[in-house]
Design a protein around this motif. Structure first.
Motif, mmCIF file in Angstrom:
data_model
loop_
_atom_site.group_PDB
_atom_site.id
_atom_site.type_symbol
_atom_site.label_atom_id
_atom_site.label_comp_id
_atom_site.label_asym_id
_atom_site.label_seq_id
_atom_site.Cartn_x
_atom_site.Cartn_y
_atom_site.Cartn_z
ATOM 1 N N THR A 44 0.850 -1.185 0.000
ATOM 2 C CA THR A 44 0.000 0.000 0.000
ATOM 3 C C THR A 44 0.891 1.242 0.000
ATOM 4 O O THR A 44 1.603 1.503 0.977
ATOM 5 N N PRO A 79 -1.905 4.797 1.746
ATOM 6 C CA PRO A 79 -3.137 4.337 2.391
ATOM 7 C C PRO A 79 -3.982 5.497 2.915
ATOM 8 O O PRO A 79 -3.451 6.474 3.446
ATOM 9 N N THR A 80 -5.268 5.386 2.744
ATOM 10 C CA THR A 80 -6.201 6.369 3.278
ATOM 11 C C THR A 80 -6.425 6.080 4.759
ATOM 12 O O THR A 80 -6.076 5.000 5.244
ATOM 13 N N MET A 125 -8.244 2.888 5.197
ATOM 14 C CA MET A 125 -7.398 1.718 4.952
ATOM 15 C C MET A 125 -6.495 1.443 6.147
ATOM 16 O O MET A 125 -6.287 0.288 6.530
ATOM 17 N N LEU A 126 -5.947 2.500 6.737
ATOM 18 C CA LEU A 126 -5.093 2.334 7.907
ATOM 19 C C LEU A 126 -5.883 1.733 9.072
ATOM 20 O O LEU A 126 -5.368 0.871 9.800
#
Length: 210
Positions: free
Chosen positions: A152, A155-156, A159-160
């Motif tokens: 990744t 990552p947004t 997402m994190l």
């Protein structure tokens, strides 16, 4: 950087010592350990073929032969006698390595199944807590190596958060597997650990029980 064609005066057939390869069951762990040792000695290129023999330079060609034979000697010294017989007459490290891979490598699907079955069935029995944990960890690490996840880059936040949750679930699964395999004599300690909030890591639980 050390030249891959360099051999130290102290280098010998016994310079590298790892657990001897017995067969398909321990091939992956043996291969991993051997790759680390060869890389540390700047000789992994002989296995991959990246460090090729320079036929235009007599001196370099001779040095390559010396290094190639030394790597073969290292491999011979770290395999069982029956396996050594099967590679005895190979003169190229690449050929030795490819032969072992073709003969002993098990497909990822088959190996993952075997490892997961061993993981599910593993119990402490008469082993010490430390030995039981070490066996468990060894199986998990080999499974993790075989699981390749996409990288990744950016990552947004969502997402994190998802990755953090997955990591927590994985850690809980490791803890439950460890506790499940303990002998019944540790039932009180297991119950106490499961009542903790937040749950400890498997390493912390192992330390608490010991």
């Amino acid at each position: 950087m050390q030249n891959p064609l360099f051999l130290h005066l102290s280098d010998s057939a016994t310079s590298i010592q790892i657990d001897k390869l017995q067969g398909a069951s321990d091939y992956r762990s043996w291969k991993h350990d051997m790759e680390i040792q060869l890389t540390a000695n700047r000789k992994f290129g002989f296995v991959t073929g990246k460090t090729a023999k320079d036929e235009t330079d007599e001196v370099k060609a001779e040095l390559w032969e010396l290094c190639n034979n030394m790597v073969i000697a290292w491999i011979h010294n770290n395999v069982s006698p029956p396996i050594k017989k099967s590679i005895h007459y190979y003169t190229s490290v690449v050929d030795v390595w490819n032969h072992l891979e073709a003969r002993l490598s098990i497909s990822n699907g088959s190996r993952k199944y075997i490892l997961n079955r061993q993981l599910y069935e593993l119990k402490q029995n008469s082993a010490s807590i430390n030995d039981y944990y070490t066996q468990l960890q060894g199986l998990r690490e080999e499974i993790d190596v075989m699981n390749v996840y996409p990288k990744t880059v950016s990552p947004t936040p969502d997402m994190l958060a998802f990755m953090a949750t997955m990591s927590k679930c994985k850690e809980e699964s490791r803890l439950f597997q460890f506790l499940n395999g303990l002998t019944e004599s540790f039932r009180p300690q297991r119950s106490q650990i499961l009542m903790l909030s937040p749950l400890p890591t498997v390493e912390a639980a192992c330390a608490l029980i010991q």
